[in-house]
Design an enzyme around this catalytic site. Sequence first.
Site, PDB file in Angstrom:
ATOM      1  N   ILE A 233       0.843  -1.196   0.000  1.00 12.64           N
ATOM      2  CA  ILE A 233       0.000   0.000   0.000  1.00 12.64           C
ATOM      3  C   ILE A 233       0.885   1.256   0.000  1.00 12.64           C
ATOM      4  O   ILE A 233       0.438   2.342   0.345  1.00 12.64           O
ATOM      5  CB  ILE A 233      -0.983   0.022   1.196  1.00 12.64           C
ATOM      6  CG1 ILE A 233      -0.290  -0.383   2.503  1.00 12.64           C
ATOM      7  CG2 ILE A 233      -2.138  -0.933   0.925  1.00 12.64           C
ATOM      8  CD1 ILE A 233       0.557   0.636   3.145  1.00 12.64           C
ATOM      9  N   ALA A 234       2.137   1.087  -0.439  1.00 12.97           N
ATOM     10  CA  ALA A 234       3.098   2.188  -0.411  1.00 12.97           C
ATOM     11  C   ALA A 234       3.302   2.767  -1.814  1.00 12.97           C
ATOM     12  O   ALA A 234       2.607   3.690  -2.223  1.00 12.97           O
ATOM     13  CB  ALA A 234       4.419   1.713   0.189  1.00 12.97           C
ATOM     14  N   ARG A 235       4.247   2.210  -2.555  1.00 10.41           N
ATOM     15  CA  ARG A 235       4.522   2.609  -3.926  1.00 10.41           C
ATOM     16  C   ARG A 235       4.806   1.358  -4.748  1.00 10.41           C
ATOM     17  O   ARG A 235       5.518   0.453  -4.306  1.00 10.41           O
ATOM     18  CB  ARG A 235       5.718   3.560  -4.011  1.00 10.41           C
ATOM     19  CG  ARG A 235       5.411   5.001  -3.682  1.00 10.41           C
ATOM     20  CD  ARG A 235       4.641   5.670  -4.801  1.00 10.41           C
ATOM     21  NE  ARG A 235       4.439   7.087  -4.557  1.00 10.41           N
ATOM     22  CZ  ARG A 235       3.378   7.613  -3.969  1.00 10.41           C
ATOM     23  NH1 ARG A 235       2.412   6.816  -3.532  1.00 10.41           N
ATOM     24  NH2 ARG A 235       3.261   8.910  -3.805  1.00 10.41           N
ATOM     25  N   GLU A 264       1.097   2.781 -13.169  1.00 10.65           N
ATOM     26  CA  GLU A 264      -0.348   2.989 -13.003  1.00 10.65           C
ATOM     27  C   GLU A 264      -0.913   3.853 -14.122  1.00 10.65           C
ATOM     28  O   GLU A 264      -0.257   4.800 -14.559  1.00 10.65           O
ATOM     29  CB  GLU A 264      -0.612   3.636 -11.639  1.00 10.65           C
ATOM     30  CG  GLU A 264      -0.206   2.729 -10.488  1.00 10.65           C
ATOM     31  CD  GLU A 264      -0.382   3.374  -9.127  1.00 10.65           C
ATOM     32  OE1 GLU A 264      -0.884   4.526  -9.050  1.00 10.65           O
ATOM     33  OE2 GLU A 264      -0.021   2.734  -8.132  1.00 10.65           O
ATOM     34  N   HIS A 282      -5.124   1.996  -6.397  1.00 10.02           N
ATOM     35  CA  HIS A 282      -4.405   3.041  -5.655  1.00 10.02           C
ATOM     36  C   HIS A 282      -5.402   3.925  -4.890  1.00 10.02           C
ATOM     37  O   HIS A 282      -5.467   5.129  -5.099  1.00 10.02           O
ATOM     38  CB  HIS A 282      -3.560   3.896  -6.602  1.00 10.02           C
ATOM     39  CG  HIS A 282      -2.483   4.655  -5.878  1.00 10.02           C
ATOM     40  ND1 HIS A 282      -1.290   4.990  -6.469  1.00 10.02           N
ATOM     41  CD2 HIS A 282      -2.409   5.148  -4.619  1.00 10.02           C
ATOM     42  CE1 HIS A 282      -0.539   5.659  -5.617  1.00 10.02           C
ATOM     43  NE2 HIS A 282      -1.208   5.764  -4.469  1.00 10.02           N
TER      44      HIS A 282
END
Length: 317
Positions: A233-235, A264, A282
């Site tokens: 859930i970061a990058r 993305e 995201h």
Amino acid sequence: MKPNILQLNPILIPAISEKLNALYTVHRFFELEDKDAFIKEYGNSIRGVISGGHTGISNALMAQLPALEVVAINGVGVDAVDLDYARKRKIHVTATLGALTEDVADLAIGMLIATCRGICSGDRVVRHGEWAKNPHPGAIPLSRRFSGMRVGIVGMGRVGRAIATRASAFGCPVAYTDLHQMSDLDYPFIAGLQDLARQSDALILAASADKAEGIVDAAVLDALGKNGFLVNIARGKLVNEPDLVDALVAGRIQGAGLDVFVDEPNVPAPLLGMDNVVLQAHRASATIETRTAMGEMVLASLAQALSGQRPECSLTA
């Protein structure tokens, strides 16, 4: 004359957009077809930029905005902004630090539970009528218990700590890795990422991606093992995506929950057909409450910077 603001990403809370429009002349860059023509006409007058953490702003664009005073990031990640360049220009770069901690931590745990328990695949079985066709208890594979799993957290900032608190409430032993051990934490610190993965049933990525790329590679995934789960859930760029796809296809890890990706909104095609992978767009911070709080922080950063003050959330000056 209201100050000219360049908006690089949409803001989905109408009340925030209304306040922005009342205070500033807002140019929605993401809606413009001829961006070069716009910059030629208005670039010299832009005093503030609003962007998202994933989008950030390029040095090339900042260079075309000589009056720029503040870049207000509607998010926590600033890896897509050159902070050194901004400092040289005396441009404030702000982020909505703290506003999204709880929601991101909630989704991290939610995705891990969904992956372990097969919630999304089970939903599809019911919706597609497969359960009605074969109601035998053994028709759906048994899932994995989340409570008590060994959880390794990569990055113990605000979000990582909030994840640790939630995991601990489920009886999960928690360990972590970061750039250094944190004296105020009682959770075990494991310096090596592979070592942390080897001692974890689930690895949750909550680290900044400012100087890290592809740190979760084949070696880390192999250390996590065939019964292990990865949650990001970061990058997206923290993960070597081809290595992750290979590990999932080969069964070298058991499953993954992914809210972020390298390119993305493009998601590696093999992931789309995997029942042991939970995918999100995201949206870890995508609640009304958090996005409203983030928007208010963006408004405050603009107001403070454009009135000559140092914004409370400034990361550069």
